[in-house]
Scaffold this motif. Sequence first.
Motif, PDB file in Angstrom:
ATOM      1  N   GLU A 124      32.670  41.085  34.688  1.00 57.12           N
ATOM      2  CA  GLU A 124      33.987  41.009  35.318  1.00 57.12           C
ATOM      3  C   GLU A 124      34.415  42.397  35.776  1.00 57.12           C
ATOM      4  OE1 GLU A 124      36.132  39.596  31.876  1.00 57.12           O
ATOM      5  OE2 GLU A 124      36.634  41.634  31.279  1.00 57.12           O
ATOM      6  N   GLN A 125      35.330  42.423  36.716  1.00 58.16           N
ATOM      7  CA  GLN A 125      35.812  43.693  37.247  1.00 58.16           C
ATOM      8  C   GLN A 125      36.401  44.583  36.156  1.00 58.16           C
ATOM      9  OE1 GLN A 125      39.064  45.137  37.739  1.00 58.16           O
ATOM     10  NE2 GLN A 125      40.026  43.575  36.450  1.00 58.16           N
ATOM     11  N   HIS A 126      36.139  45.858  36.290  1.00 57.82           N
ATOM     12  CA  HIS A 126      36.710  46.869  35.393  1.00 57.82           C
ATOM     13  C   HIS A 126      37.252  48.030  36.215  1.00 57.82           C
ATOM     14  CE1 HIS A 126      34.935  44.751  31.984  1.00 57.82           C
ATOM     15  NE2 HIS A 126      35.545  45.593  31.168  1.00 57.82           N
ATOM     16  N   GLY A 127      38.106  47.695  37.178  1.00 57.54           N
ATOM     17  CA  GLY A 127      38.656  48.738  38.029  1.00 57.54           C
ATOM     18  C   GLY A 127      37.609  49.280  38.988  1.00 57.54           C
ATOM     19  N   HIS A 134      40.202  37.332  35.796  1.00 59.27           N
ATOM     20  CA  HIS A 134      39.825  38.438  36.680  1.00 59.27           C
ATOM     21  C   HIS A 134      39.266  37.962  38.028  1.00 59.27           C
ATOM     22  CE1 HIS A 134      40.343  41.524  33.577  1.00 59.27           C
ATOM     23  NE2 HIS A 134      39.672  40.749  32.740  1.00 59.27           N
ATOM     24  N   MET A 135      39.281  36.670  38.308  1.00 59.71           N
ATOM     25  CA  MET A 135      38.595  36.156  39.485  1.00 59.71           C
ATOM     26  C   MET A 135      39.194  36.610  40.812  1.00 59.71           C
ATOM     27  SD  MET A 135      35.826  34.622  38.693  1.00 59.71           S
ATOM     28  CE  MET A 135      35.446  33.790  40.232  1.00 59.71           C
ATOM     29  N   ASP A 136      40.393  37.139  40.816  1.00 62.29           N
ATOM     30  CA  ASP A 136      40.974  37.679  42.047  1.00 62.29           C
ATOM     31  C   ASP A 136      40.291  38.975  42.479  1.00 62.29           C
ATOM     32  OD1 ASP A 136      42.986  35.689  42.428  1.00 62.29           O
ATOM     33  OD2 ASP A 136      44.172  36.614  40.848  1.00 62.29           O
ATOM     34  N   PHE A 137      39.480  39.544  41.610  1.00 63.54           N
ATOM     35  CA  PHE A 137      38.804  40.810  41.900  1.00 63.54           C
ATOM     36  C   PHE A 137      37.313  40.551  42.115  1.00 63.54           C
ATOM     37  CE2 PHE A 137      42.596  41.879  39.543  1.00 63.54           C
ATOM     38  CZ  PHE A 137      43.061  43.051  40.146  1.00 63.54           C
ATOM     39  N   SER A 138      36.755  41.155  43.156  1.00 63.89           N
ATOM     40  CA  SER A 138      35.363  40.925  43.534  1.00 63.89           C
ATOM     41  C   SER A 138      34.393  41.282  42.409  1.00 63.89           C
ATOM     42  CB  SER A 138      35.013  41.749  44.769  1.00 63.89           C
ATOM     43  OG  SER A 138      35.731  41.313  45.896  1.00 63.89           O
ATOM     44  N   GLY A 139      33.356  40.487  42.305  1.00 60.99           N
ATOM     45  CA  GLY A 139      32.287  40.757  41.352  1.00 60.99           C
ATOM     46  C   GLY A 139      32.402  40.032  40.040  1.00 60.99           C
ATOM     47  N   VAL A 141      53.304  35.008  23.972  1.00 59.01           N
ATOM     48  CA  VAL A 141      52.379  35.551  24.958  1.00 59.01           C
ATOM     49  C   VAL A 141      52.388  34.680  26.211  1.00 59.01           C
ATOM     50  CG1 VAL A 141      49.987  36.214  25.437  1.00 59.01           C
ATOM     51  CG2 VAL A 141      50.911  36.426  23.115  1.00 59.01           C
ATOM     52  N   PRO A 142      52.672  35.259  27.387  1.00 60.44           N
ATOM     53  CA  PRO A 142      52.591  34.473  28.620  1.00 60.44           C
ATOM     54  C   PRO A 142      51.136  34.229  29.012  1.00 60.44           C
ATOM     55  CG  PRO A 142      53.072  36.756  29.134  1.00 60.44           C
ATOM     56  CD  PRO A 142      53.083  36.648  27.634  1.00 60.44           C
ATOM     57  N   GLY A 143      50.893  33.138  29.711  1.00 58.77           N
ATOM     58  CA  GLY A 143      49.550  32.863  30.223  1.00 58.77           C
ATOM     59  C   GLY A 143      49.328  33.654  31.500  1.00 58.77           C
ATOM     60  N   TRP A 144      48.826  34.882  31.374  1.00 57.59           N
ATOM     61  CA  TRP A 144      48.757  35.793  32.516  1.00 57.59           C
ATOM     62  C   TRP A 144      47.350  35.882  33.086  1.00 57.59           C
ATOM     63  CZ3 TRP A 144      45.468  39.945  31.686  1.00 57.59           C
ATOM     64  CH2 TRP A 144      45.177  40.259  30.338  1.00 57.59           C
ATOM     65  N   LYS A 145      47.283  36.251  34.374  1.00 58.24           N
ATOM     66  CA  LYS A 145      46.031  36.670  34.974  1.00 58.24           C
ATOM     67  C   LYS A 145      46.160  38.147  35.312  1.00 58.24           C
ATOM     68  CE  LYS A 145      47.052  35.378  39.808  1.00 58.24           C
ATOM     69  NZ  LYS A 145      46.519  34.684  41.003  1.00 58.24           N
ATOM     70  N   THR A 146      45.072  38.795  35.584  1.00 59.51           N
ATOM     71  CA  THR A 146      45.067  40.253  35.697  1.00 59.51           C
ATOM     72  C   THR A 146      45.997  40.754  36.795  1.00 59.51           C
ATOM     73  OG1 THR A 146      42.787  40.215  34.921  1.00 59.51           O
ATOM     74  CG2 THR A 146      43.581  42.278  35.839  1.00 59.51           C
ATOM     75  N   GLN A 147      46.061  40.051  37.915  1.00 59.52           N
ATOM     76  CA  GLN A 147      46.936  40.495  39.002  1.00 59.52           C
ATOM     77  C   GLN A 147      48.412  40.456  38.618  1.00 59.52           C
ATOM     78  OE1 GLN A 147      46.195  38.581  42.795  1.00 59.52           O
ATOM     79  NE2 GLN A 147      44.868  40.273  43.433  1.00 59.52           N
ATOM     80  N   ASP A 148      48.762  39.716  37.577  1.00 64.73           N
ATOM     81  CA  ASP A 148      50.146  39.710  37.102  1.00 64.73           C
ATOM     82  C   ASP A 148      50.527  41.023  36.435  1.00 64.73           C
ATOM     83  OD1 ASP A 148      50.403  37.036  37.900  1.00 64.73           O
ATOM     84  OD2 ASP A 148      49.818  36.273  35.937  1.00 64.73           O
ATOM     85  N   HIS A 175      45.180  47.384  40.275  1.00 61.40           N
ATOM     86  CA  HIS A 175      43.794  47.801  40.514  1.00 61.40           C
ATOM     87  C   HIS A 175      42.817  47.242  39.484  1.00 61.40           C
ATOM     88  CE1 HIS A 175      46.320  51.008  42.396  1.00 61.40           C
ATOM     89  NE2 HIS A 175      45.458  50.835  43.379  1.00 61.40           N
ATOM     90  N   GLY A 176      43.278  46.387  38.591  1.00 58.83           N
ATOM     91  CA  GLY A 176      42.379  45.795  37.604  1.00 58.83           C
ATOM     92  C   GLY A 176      42.216  46.584  36.335  1.00 58.83           C
ATOM     93  N   VAL A 177      43.059  47.595  36.141  1.00 61.07           N
ATOM     94  CA  VAL A 177      43.005  48.432  34.939  1.00 61.07           C
ATOM     95  C   VAL A 177      44.249  48.191  34.108  1.00 61.07           C
ATOM     96  CG1 VAL A 177      43.054  50.812  34.083  1.00 61.07           C
ATOM     97  CG2 VAL A 177      41.617  50.226  36.051  1.00 61.07           C
ATOM     98  N   ILE A 178      44.071  48.080  32.797  1.00 65.21           N
ATOM     99  CA  ILE A 178      45.194  48.057  31.871  1.00 65.21           C
ATOM    100  C   ILE A 178      44.914  49.121  30.822  1.00 65.21           C
ATOM    101  CG2 ILE A 178      46.621  46.663  30.325  1.00 65.21           C
ATOM    102  CD1 ILE A 178      45.433  44.168  31.645  1.00 65.21           C
TER     103      ILE A 178
END
Length: 265
Positions: A31-34, A78-83, A211-218, A222-225
């Motif tokens: 999965e994407q890691h920034g 993480h599916m909104d991010f390529s790869g 805990v909200p049901g979040w996706k990474t773009q929320d 850039h895909g980093v937390i």
Amino acid sequence: MITEWARLTTKEIEAIKKEQSLVIVPIGATEQHGAHLPVGTDSIILGNLLAELTKRVDFPEYEVLLAPLLPVGKSNEHMDFSGTLSFSTMTLYHMIDDLVQGISRHGFGKILLMNSHGGNTDLLNVLSRDLRIKHNVEVFVFDWWFTSFWNDILSQVQQSGDYGVFHACELETSLMLHFCPELVDMSKAVDEFPDHQLTDHEHVSIKGPIVPGWKTQDVSLHGVIGAPTLASAEKGRQFVDYAVQKLNQMLLEVIETNYTKLGSH
């Protein structure tokens, strides 16, 4: 001793004393890691850490087998991010179920699911109880993200704040700088943290208790937390030394725990 399942012959596996064995099933992700880390980061870290464990640790009276690492997990957040590659919840559930069924059929009764991706965590905790009931084996889950595993070393070396270690962060980037520096581009590393609505509230946050049901773009552009800019190879070395020692202690405890016998008292 610690041995890779795939390197043994069928006769060698048959000859193992099953009552003196533990099978580790490593579960990673792709999965994407920034922009600064490769998509295989979770699996790369887990595979390299197990390789270090194999080199440094021995269990002379016990056989520890490493099943083949699953390099894809449940990563749909993480599916909104390529790869990013992801199995659905039920696909991953059935894959691990089938794998454990095969392991148990060959006589092994103690299995540890070792997870390096936070998106797998809830599924593995649910699945472990189903596997215990369905296959009559002892199943343990080790997850280094939502447990206290890294706490002691982070208290000594972490420079980032409360959300500095989460995803593609100070911890993961340091481990990758130690294991595979050629795959890390620190010139592209950026620090990102979730909006205050998901971190500063008393009850609602991505760490809970609600805990909200979040996706990474929320929570990340850039895909980093976290804070990868504070990572270093030296921190990575310290993380690895700590993890090997800690895993040695933890595996000994798993080996000595025989909880399915308690109900017969």
